[in-house]
Structures are given as C-alpha cells and as structure tokens.
Design an enzyme around this catalytic site. Structure first.
Site, PDB file in Angstrom:
ATOM      1  N   LYS A 181      -1.875   4.432   7.379  1.00 57.21           N
ATOM      2  CA  LYS A 181      -2.615   5.361   6.507  1.00 57.21           C
ATOM      3  C   LYS A 181      -3.871   5.857   7.214  1.00 57.21           C
ATOM      4  CE  LYS A 181      -2.666   2.006   3.569  1.00 57.21           C
ATOM      5  NZ  LYS A 181      -2.854   1.136   2.393  1.00 57.21           N
ATOM      6  N   THR A 227     -12.057   6.098  -4.675  1.00 61.04           N
ATOM      7  CA  THR A 227     -10.978   5.657  -3.788  1.00 61.04           C
ATOM      8  C   THR A 227     -10.657   4.180  -3.978  1.00 61.04           C
ATOM      9  OG1 THR A 227     -12.645   5.265  -2.096  1.00 61.04           O
ATOM     10  CG2 THR A 227     -11.446   7.369  -1.985  1.00 61.04           C
ATOM     11  N   THR A 230      -6.865   2.780  -3.785  1.00 60.48           N
ATOM     12  CA  THR A 230      -5.905   3.780  -3.286  1.00 60.48           C
ATOM     13  C   THR A 230      -4.753   3.107  -2.532  1.00 60.48           C
ATOM     14  OG1 THR A 230      -7.467   4.136  -1.510  1.00 60.48           O
ATOM     15  CG2 THR A 230      -7.242   5.918  -3.073  1.00 60.48           C
ATOM     16  N   GLY A 231      -5.094   2.059  -1.742  1.00 57.88           N
ATOM     17  CA  GLY A 231      -4.053   1.373  -0.959  1.00 57.88           C
ATOM     18  C   GLY A 231      -3.030   0.713  -1.865  1.00 57.88           C
TER      19      GLY A 231
END
Ligand SMILES: Cc1ncc(COP(=O)(O)O)c(N)n1
Length: 508
Positions: A181, A227, A230-231
C-alpha cells in the site's frame, strides 16, 4: 442478503475506527456475515492507543475453533495479532480447518505509533503464517520491516517499480499475492516520489501475484486526517469481495475504491486521526420487508392526510346515514365516471407490467371494477337515474383532476409509481369500510348507505386490497430510499385528490 462468511481475527478498538469494529462495519457494508476472534482489547481513540490487554492465545484459538467447526468461513482476515503465541495457534488452526482464503494485514505499529505486535513476533508471522497467506497487505513501513527481519536489504524507494520489486521479494516469503500500500509514500504526477506536501498527487497501491502478474491501482492523494483504520478496512474490503466470489485483482481494485470514497466522505469525528465513512454506498430501507404499507401509513408526510381522507365528514355521514341523498347521487355518478378512467389506468398497469402474473393481476382488477360499476348502476337505478343519464353526465373537476393525474403518473413514470398512484383508492376504500364497520357512530339498520359500506368490507374487496398490497410490498423493497420518498409523494398527492373527491358534495 448475507453472502460470504468472514472470520476476523484482530484486536478491538473501542472508538470504532480501526480493528474489529471497523472490520465488522466493512463486512456489514458489503453484506457479508462477520465472525470475530479477539486477540487483544485496546484502549484507544482517534488520538492514540493508551492501553493493550492481550487475550490468552489458547482462548483466541478456542474462539476461532468455535466459529470454524460450526458456521465455517470462506475467508479468514487477520489484523492485530498481538502475540507470537497467538500467531502459532492461528497457523495451526488454519491448516486444521483448511480455510480456502487467508487475508493477512500485517499490523505492527498503529498510525499513532503504538506497538501492536511485539517486534520478535515478526519471525513467527513470517515462518508460520506467510506460507499459508493468500494475500498480504503491508504498507511500505511494514513491508520494509518484514524484509529486513528476513535478512533482506531494502533500497530506498524512488519509483513504482521499486514498490513492485518490494512486493515481489515479500512474495518469496510465501504469500500468493502481496498488496504493497502506497499511502505512506505519495508520488508526483510523473510517478516519482513527492518530496514536499505540495507535490503529493498520486497514491499507488501495487498488487503482485502469481506468474508475474501486477496490478497498479492509482488514486488521487487526499490530504486528510481521517485515515484511522484505513489498513484494517482495506483488508476487510478485500476479504469481503473475495468471500463473495471476486478474483483477487477485481477484489483489490474495488476495495481500494471503497477506501478512497470512505476517506472522502469521512464523518470528521474526534480530534486526532478520525475514522472513515464505512457506509458511503450502503442503502438501508426504513422498513422491514413486507411492512412497507404499515410504514407508509405512519409516515409523517402521510399520516395526517390519510386520516383526513379516511375520517372525512363525508365518510362519517355515510356511516351514520345522515349524508344528503342528493350528495350521494352526485357522488355515485362521479364515482362511476371515475371508475372508467381507473380501469384505463389499471389497463395501463397491465401494459407496463413485466410478468404475466402481474398483467393478469391488473386484468383481474379491471374485472372487479366492472362488477363495482354494475353496483353503481343498481344504486343509480334505485334513485331513479338510468344508465344513459350517467353516461351523459359531465365529469366534475375533482374527478377529472384525480383520474388524469393517475394516468399521467402512469404515462410518465414506471409501473410501481403507477401502482402508488392507484393505491390510495384501493387501500383507502378498504380502510374506510373497515373503520365504519368498527365505529361506534355507524348506523346499520335503516342506513341507506349500509350496502355501500358492506361492499368495500366484503371478502373479495378485502382480498383485492391484500393482493394489491402484496404487489407493492414485493416491488418496493428493490427501490432506493430516495426513490421510496418520491413514491410516497405520489401516494400523498393521490390521497389529497381523494379528499378533493369527497369535497365535491355537501355532507350536511
Ligand atoms: C485494534 C487495532 N488494530 C489495528 C489498528 C491499526 O490501525 P491504524 O494504523 O489506523 O491505527 C489499531 N489502531 N487498532
């Protein structure tokens, strides 16, 4: 409808943005069935992690077994694994139960800097889990750690090809697919690494797979603090899509787009790194399947108009027998004229229907209207009005307005909209007759209008209402919430036209 069973093995984030809580939202948004095995409880919010309570690994294993030996899973997705022992337990169970797909998000350090996997456990992860991994989803810092811990040299990243090379090296450690990513390393427009904030334009996620396959997913860089998680969310979105049958490149591209939109529409919660919006593309119907009509009649835009129609003084005067006969005569003639156009509208519904069942249903309604019109003629005859006189009567404005409104909805909109325009009449006369039957002021003996009331309370009319409602129920669940609101407006407008119909005649 639930499609795809996913078991998440991860830590809990009480603030709901990351970990198990985020994973379950993602799976819910995708319509998957989510199960959880909790590796750790954390104390955290958007500002950071202030506590970790690791769950004993044998207990984590028992949760996994409880799910797999009973419900089973199409995909296992792991996040924060918290300890080396837990990794070993999970690796054993993955082999024992032969789960087809394993999505591993190698969570090591949180965005806020907290250690979520002990450094030493990276060895267990590499040794025991990576060989079974279908897809591994490291960010660049995690990918770097994994490689250095496995004795590999990592060169500074200059380009997308370097990211791809990194993925290839990790693939050698066992995973079938690796998604590196790029969120931590935005690029300029020309795909060289951005050196300043202003230069950050593009994020590239790189998927490497079997037989040299590569997929680059480019998204615009979003300058956002939303964020958190997000992962976790991305890996869960991949898990959901694979569980529902997508191939890996399709699942990954779709999952990246899902996250991109989640950041764009984030709800701006908390004062640190806020959560995404996990439900940006999820429709929730405001009623349970089969209960639209109940919901409709209680709807704030409907309820008072509906009551005004059903309990109209004209109706109450029918019930207690005080309605002037001249009014009833006028009404029944206009209603006869109304029914001609009501039949045309039902014939139009037959034309617009897509199945023979629905066509025949409209046809049945037309036959029922014909029967009702004969009753109207009998009524008129008993008042000394002959059929030619009825035919020669001019429509009053409210009659024309109502019927042509219904026909116009039928012409310019779809089948369901037409059914919604027809519904106040169908449902309303049933509701009026039922209400009058039960009302204390209703007079039966000697009431000139009792036969009228009985007609709309008779079994065949009650059955027609039931069938009509069933048709609407069956089709309305396939509409979006905003379309449902539009359809309700049509229902309200037609109900107001019904009120206008009563208003044509003096009721005192
Ligand atoms: C329980 C748990 N799992 C994972 C993360 C990583 O998410 P992030 O990197 O967004 O902080 C987290 N903060 N908490």
């Amino acid at each position: 409808m639930v499609k795809g069973r996913v078991l998440i093995i991860a830590g809990s984030d009480p603030s709901g943005g990351a970990g198990l809580e985020a994973d379950q939202k993602v799976l819910a948004a995708h319509g998957c069935y989510a199960m959880t095995s909790t590796t750790a409880l954390t104390v955290q919010n958007t500002k950071g992690v202030t506590g970790v309570h690791v769950i004993p690994s044998d207990f984590v294993g028992r949760q996994v077994e409880a799910c797999l030996e009973d419900v089973g899973a199409d995909v296992i997705k792991t996040g924060m694994l918290a300890s080396a022992e837990t990794i070993e337990v999970i690796a054993k169970l993955v082999t024992k139960f032969n789960v087809p797909t394993l999505v591993i998000d190698p969570v090591m350090v949180s965005t806020s800097g907290a250690q979520l996997l002990p450094h030493e456990a990276i060895a267990q992860l590499s040794q025991h889990l990576l060989p079974h991994t279908t897809i591994l989803t490291p960010n660049i810092p995690e990918a770097t750690l994994l490689l250095t811990q496995n004795g590999q040299q990592v060169n500074e990243i200059q380009s997308v090809s370097d990211v791809e090379a990194m993925g290839r090296k990790i693939q050698q450690l066992g995973p079938k697919w690796v998604l590196v990513k790029g969120g931590h390393m935005p690029f300029r427009k020309d795909l060289t690494v951005a050196k300043t904030d202003e230069e950050k334009e593009i994020v590239v996620d790189v998927l490497v797979g079997p037989e040299g396959s590569v997929l680059r997913v480019q998204s615009p860089y979003q300058k956002s603090t939303s964020t958190h998680g997000t992962g976790c969310s991305l890996a869960s979105a991949i898990a959901a899509r694979v569980a529902q049958g997508a191939d890996m490149p399709t699942a990954v591209r779709g999952a990246c787009r899902y996250i991109e939109a989640g950041i764009k529409t984030a709800p701006q919660l908390g004062s640190g790194n806020g959560p995404l919006d996990h439900f940006h593309s999820t429709y929730t119907l405001p009623f349970s399947p089969g209960y639209f009509v109940e919901y409709l009649l209680e709807h704030p835009a409907v309820r008072s108009v509906w009551d005004e129609f059903v309990y109209h003084p004209f109706v109450m005067a029918l019930g207690n027998g005080t309605l002037p006969v001249e009014s009833f005569k006028g009404y029944i003639v206009q209603d006869y004229l109304y029914l001609i156009h009501f039949s045309r509208a039902n014939a139009l519904a037959a034309y617009k229907a897509k199945s023979i069942g629905d066509i025949s249903r409209s046809n049945e309604i037309v036959s029922h209207i014909l029967h009702e019109m004969k009753l109207h003629i009998n009524y008129c005859n008993s008042f000394g009005i002959a059929e030619p006189e009825i035919q020669a009567t001019q429509e009053l404005q409210a009659c024309t307005a109502y019927t042509r409104y219904v026909l116009d909805v039928g012409q310019s909109e779809d089948w369901l909209a037409l059914q919604m325009a027809l519904a106040p009449c169908l449902l309303g006369y049933g509701a009026v007759a039922k209400m009058l039957h039960a009302h204390a002021d209703t007079v039966r003996d000697g009431n000139t209008y009792w036969a009228w009331i009985e007609n709309y309370n008779a079994d065949d009319y009650v059955e027609a209402v039931r069938l009509g409602s069933e048709l609407i129920e069956k089709n309305i669940r396939l509409q979006s919430p905003s379309r449902i609101e539009e359809l309700i407006k049509i229902f309200v407008h037609a109900t107001k036209m019904e009120i206008g119909f009563w208003e044509m005649f003096p009721y005192k």
